[in-house]
Design an enzyme around this catalytic site. Structure first.
Site, mmCIF file in Angstrom:
data_model
loop_
_atom_site.group_PDB
_atom_site.id
_atom_site.type_symbol
_atom_site.label_atom_id
_atom_site.label_comp_id
_atom_site.label_asym_id
_atom_site.label_seq_id
_atom_site.Cartn_x
_atom_site.Cartn_y
_atom_site.Cartn_z
ATOM 1 N N ASP A 1 23.198 11.791 -64.757
ATOM 2 C CA ASP A 1 21.747 11.498 -64.654
ATOM 3 C C ASP A 1 20.982 10.711 -65.710
ATOM 4 O O ASP A 1 21.815 10.413 -66.546
ATOM 5 C CB ASP A 1 21.275 13.065 -64.394
ATOM 6 C CG ASP A 1 19.844 12.892 -63.457
ATOM 7 O OD1 ASP A 1 19.448 13.651 -62.820
ATOM 8 O OD2 ASP A 1 19.408 11.518 -63.232
HETATM 9 C C1 GLC Z 1 16.072 11.147 -62.343
HETATM 10 C C2 GLC Z 1 16.544 12.193 -61.472
HETATM 11 C C3 GLC Z 1 17.736 11.835 -60.255
HETATM 12 C C4 GLC Z 1 17.653 10.312 -60.118
HETATM 13 C C5 GLC Z 1 17.599 9.519 -61.383
HETATM 14 C C6 GLC Z 1 17.677 8.112 -61.000
HETATM 15 O O1 GLC Z 1 15.693 11.760 -63.551
HETATM 16 O O2 GLC Z 1 17.023 13.255 -61.917
HETATM 17 O O3 GLC Z 1 17.630 12.757 -59.352
HETATM 18 O O4 GLC Z 1 18.613 9.868 -58.983
HETATM 19 O O5 GLC Z 1 16.861 9.970 -62.423
HETATM 20 O O6 GLC Z 1 16.344 7.567 -60.684
#
Ligand code: GLC
Length: 738
Positions: free
Chosen positions: A262
């Site tokens: 993430d």
């Molecule tokens: C965010 C979220 C995740 C998302 C990622 C990219 O912090 O936790 O769900 O897909 O970053 O935007």
């Protein structure tokens, strides 16, 4: 290209080119002009690294992705195309209800169609991968990301996970759909205190029994990627957690696709205190087989030194690089780096009448009728004066926080929907009250002081709005309130400890209900709110979530009786926030409320609240009365399977959709077992006065659980089976498992 050629490509790459494939950067690094100097400096990388990266975060649009792709491939020695990955969670341009609303449809087949349509729009816009579905099980409505989940139950969530992945990836390897990246693996929804990014700690038994099934369903449905979650599990952040990633996900489940961290989660291993610096963070993550580093310099700067020092093997890194190259190859990007995206296709695919119709159908099936005292709903079109009030009455902010690519101007407001049923003599409208008493918290999301000051109503406008609402109410027969939480009060980083309606709206509602008119409350929210006050104040309550692009039309069809509401809650609604986390499938205790041996005080209960939720899992009313009878088992013993049937009768003059739910209780196990567990459900259509026999086939596999020895198997003994319209109102029977 053929596998052999792909392997040859891998072997021909320099380490810089290989490691580049394991780095994902956001769009601000890919502008043609020098703007990128700032982001590069901030991240501590340079253009040389940018020119080698393998994927881009959250850039879409056929024209923009093509331009970036062309520029990037021109610099690539081997012409390796970029992967475009984006958050396309519940719609691209046509926005469906938030997933907590999709869960309330109890209709995975319908949701599969919705996600297929979403993939069609997203593919036309140049997206190759979507960071969806989010299948985190949630039982704590304080957590803002409740909005993104289909709810509290493993079986229901697994059914939707399968449907969403299947819908997104239809004909994927023949050029159709887009790749699905299931998230957030794993158990992110169990953050302690419902507080965002907080610790997750639970037994392996609970993890496997309750929190993993939906991710497993997504993997079994063929999702191409998995995203690691921010949280820890058993003391180790998931992004570096070999038990979760190598043992369970790759070895037990056989997942050999791409694992992506993430956002910044690899570097956050330092903040977690399990890595001293970027190098240790990179080592922990790559050894756990996290393939792609989203938006940190750890892999870009530290993997090569780790290889040179012999701290990680070349094979380990090669395997990660190969998984990324294989994904690109499987998506046909070496043959067509744009994967068919074009502006012409965008125009054809976006927001078609067919897609709007589907969005309205999904939205209508997501709405849950929680209360309908004196049968005030449905209203009769143009037969009575209706006053529509509230900050969501004429507000296009109905698509929720994660509709990243949705356009608010596409949204049909509730007022617009009502105008399909009421002429100007019968529809009165004014906003009546502000959304919030204070918008300062929006500063954390980047709103400037000036922008915040522009938001909302000033004191004079507030007074005028209230006066107007009270005056119009005198003329009205029914008042419909469109109230709810601000879109930025839910979603990521949207944890709250007070989950009642905003105070300013509560005050307004109280003033208006004193006029003793018929009253309907439409709730717009990304989570179960505490509606314990409101159930006493109003006659009817419709839980509408953030209902999406067609929300206004769907709600109007329900309010005026064109559609019979069929939504059923996929998450319990609490009496008070103090009950959280709250879920129906709680374990038995030694001193249950109904204990035969302990009375009064000394049983499992609160002094100041019932144990029960305000509204139960699976609950939802309709304009029909559906009766259940004749629960029948084909035997009192189960050898391999058991056939269970029930008769449902629609005692009304209108057709209805009824979600028949089947739960079990394993009366005695080698470990404590839940008092009820959903095992099957069927959403059936019933014509007026129609009676139908609904049949389920329960098998031994449905009775498996993690035993005392942590074996996933069924144990002989007595079981109770419950069948009904929700988890509370059920017919029951027993059987023995041989
Ligand atoms: C965010 C979220 C995740 C998302 C990622 C990219 O912090 O936790 O769900 O897909 O970053 O935007």
């Amino acid at each position: 290209m053929k596998e052999q050629a792909l392997k040859e490509l891998l072997n021909s790459l320099t380490w810089e080119e290989k490691i580049g494939q394991l780095v994902q950067l956001s769009g601000d690094f890919f502008h043609a002009d020098q703007l990128a100097v700032g982001p590069q400096k901030k991240l501590g990388i340079d253009q040389r690294i940018v020119d080698q990266v393998g994927s881009v975060l959250n850039v879409t649009g056929a024209e923009k992705t093509k331009e970036i792709q062309d520029r990037h491939m021109a610099k690539s020695r081997h012409k390796i195309p970029l992967l475009f990955m984006a958050d396309i969670i519940y719609g691209y341009r046509t926005i469906f209800p938030i997933p907590l609303g999709l869960g309330a449809t109890w209709n995975p087949d319908l949701i599969e169609s919705a996600y297929q349509q979403t993939a069609e729009e997203a593919k036309a816009a140049g997206a190759h991968v979507t960071f969806a579905p989010m299948v985190d099980l949630v039982r704590d409505a304080r957590w803002g990301r409740t909005l993104e989940s289909t709810g509290e139950d493993p079986v229901l969530n697994a059914a939707f996970a399968k449907a969403m992945v299947t819908g997104l990836q239809k004909d994927l390897l023949n050029g159709g759909g887009i790749a699905s990246c299931v998230k957030h693996f794993a158990a992110y929804g169990a953050a302690e205190g419902g507080r965002e990014y907080n610790t997750v700690d639970m037994s392996e038994r609970r993890l496997r029994q309750e929190y993993l099934p939906a991710y497993k369903a997504a993997v079994d449905a063929g999702c191409q990627l998995v995203m690691t979650s921010f949280n820890t599990y058993d003391g180790m952040p998931v992004t570096g957690n070999q038990f979760l990633l190598k043992e369970i996900l790759r070895k037990e489940w056989g997942f050999d696709g791409v694992i992506i961290s993430d956002y910044a989660a690899i570097q956050e291993l330092i903040a977690h205190g399990v890595a001293a610096d970027d190098r240790e963070a990179a080592k922990l993550a790559i050894e756990a087989t996290t393939d792609i580093d989203m938006k940190t310099p750890c892999y870009a700067k530290e993997l090569e030194p780790l290889i040179e020092n012999g701290e990680i093997s070349t094979e380990l890194v090669d395997r990660s690089v190969y998984r990324v190259l294989k994904l690109k190859n499987d998506l046909g990007l070496f043959e067509d780096p744009y994967r068919g995206a074009s502006q012409a296709l965008e125009e054809q695919a976006f927001l078609t009448e067919e897609k709007r119709r589907l969005a309205k159908k999904v939205s209508a099936e997501s709405v849950v009728l929680l209360q309908n005292r004196n049968q005030v709903l449905p209203l009769a079109p143009n037969k009575e004066k209706v006053l529509l009030v509230g900050p969501y009455g004429d507000n296009q902010e109905l698509i929720g926080l994660w509709a990243v690519h949705g356009q608010r101007e596409d949204v049909v407001t509730i007022k617009k929907g009502f105008e399909n049923y009421l002429d100007s003599d019968h529809l009165l409208y004014t906003q009546g009250c502000d959304m919030l008493e204070d918008y300062a918290f929006l500063g954390e999301f980047g709103a400037t002081k000036d922008q915040i000051e522009q938001l909302g109503l000033d004191e004079q406008m507030k007074a005028t709005e209230l006066e107007t609402a009270l005056a119009l109410a005198q003329q009205a027969d029914t008042i419909v309130f469109a109230l709810g939480e601000h879109t930025m009060q839910s979603g990521e980083a949207g944890s709250r400890t007070d989950i009642t309606l905003p105070k300013i709206q509560q005050v307004f509602l109280q003033k208006m209900v004193e006029l003793k008119k018929k009253t309907v409350l439409i709730v717009i929210s990304g989570r179960p709110l505490v509606l314990t006050k409101e159930i006493e104040q109003v006659d009817a309550i419709l839980q509408a979530w953030f209902p999406g692009t067609e929300g206004g039309n769907a709600l109007a069809d329900i309010v005026f009786g064109q559609t019979n509401p069929s939504g059923r809650l996929s998450m319990s609604f609490p009496y008070s926030v103090g009950q959280l986390p709250l879920y129906y499938s709680e374990f038995k205790t030694g001193r249950p409320l109904t204990s035969p041996t302990h009375k009064g005080r000394f049983v499992s209960k609160y002094l100041d609240s019932p144990n029960e939720p305000l509204f139960s899992f699976g609950f939802g009313l309709s304009y029909s009365k559906v009766e259940y009878s004749e629960l029948t088992l084909n035997s009192e013993y189960m050898n391999e399977s058991l056939t269970i049937s029930v008769t449902v009768k629609n005692r009304s003059d209108r057709s209805a959709q009824e979600t028949v739910q089947l739960y079990i209780q394993d009366v005695t196990g080698s470990v404590v077992r839940p008092i009820k567990e959903l095992k099957a459900f069927q959403k059936v259509d019933l014509r007026a006065d129609e009676e139908k026999k609904v049949t389920f086939h329960l098998t031994r596999a449905d009775l498996k659980f993690y035993t005392k020895e942590m074996l996933f198997e069924e144990e002989p003994g007595k079981f109770i089976v419950f069948v009904g319209p929700n988890v509370k109102e059920t017919l029951e029977a027993t059987f023995d498992l041989k």
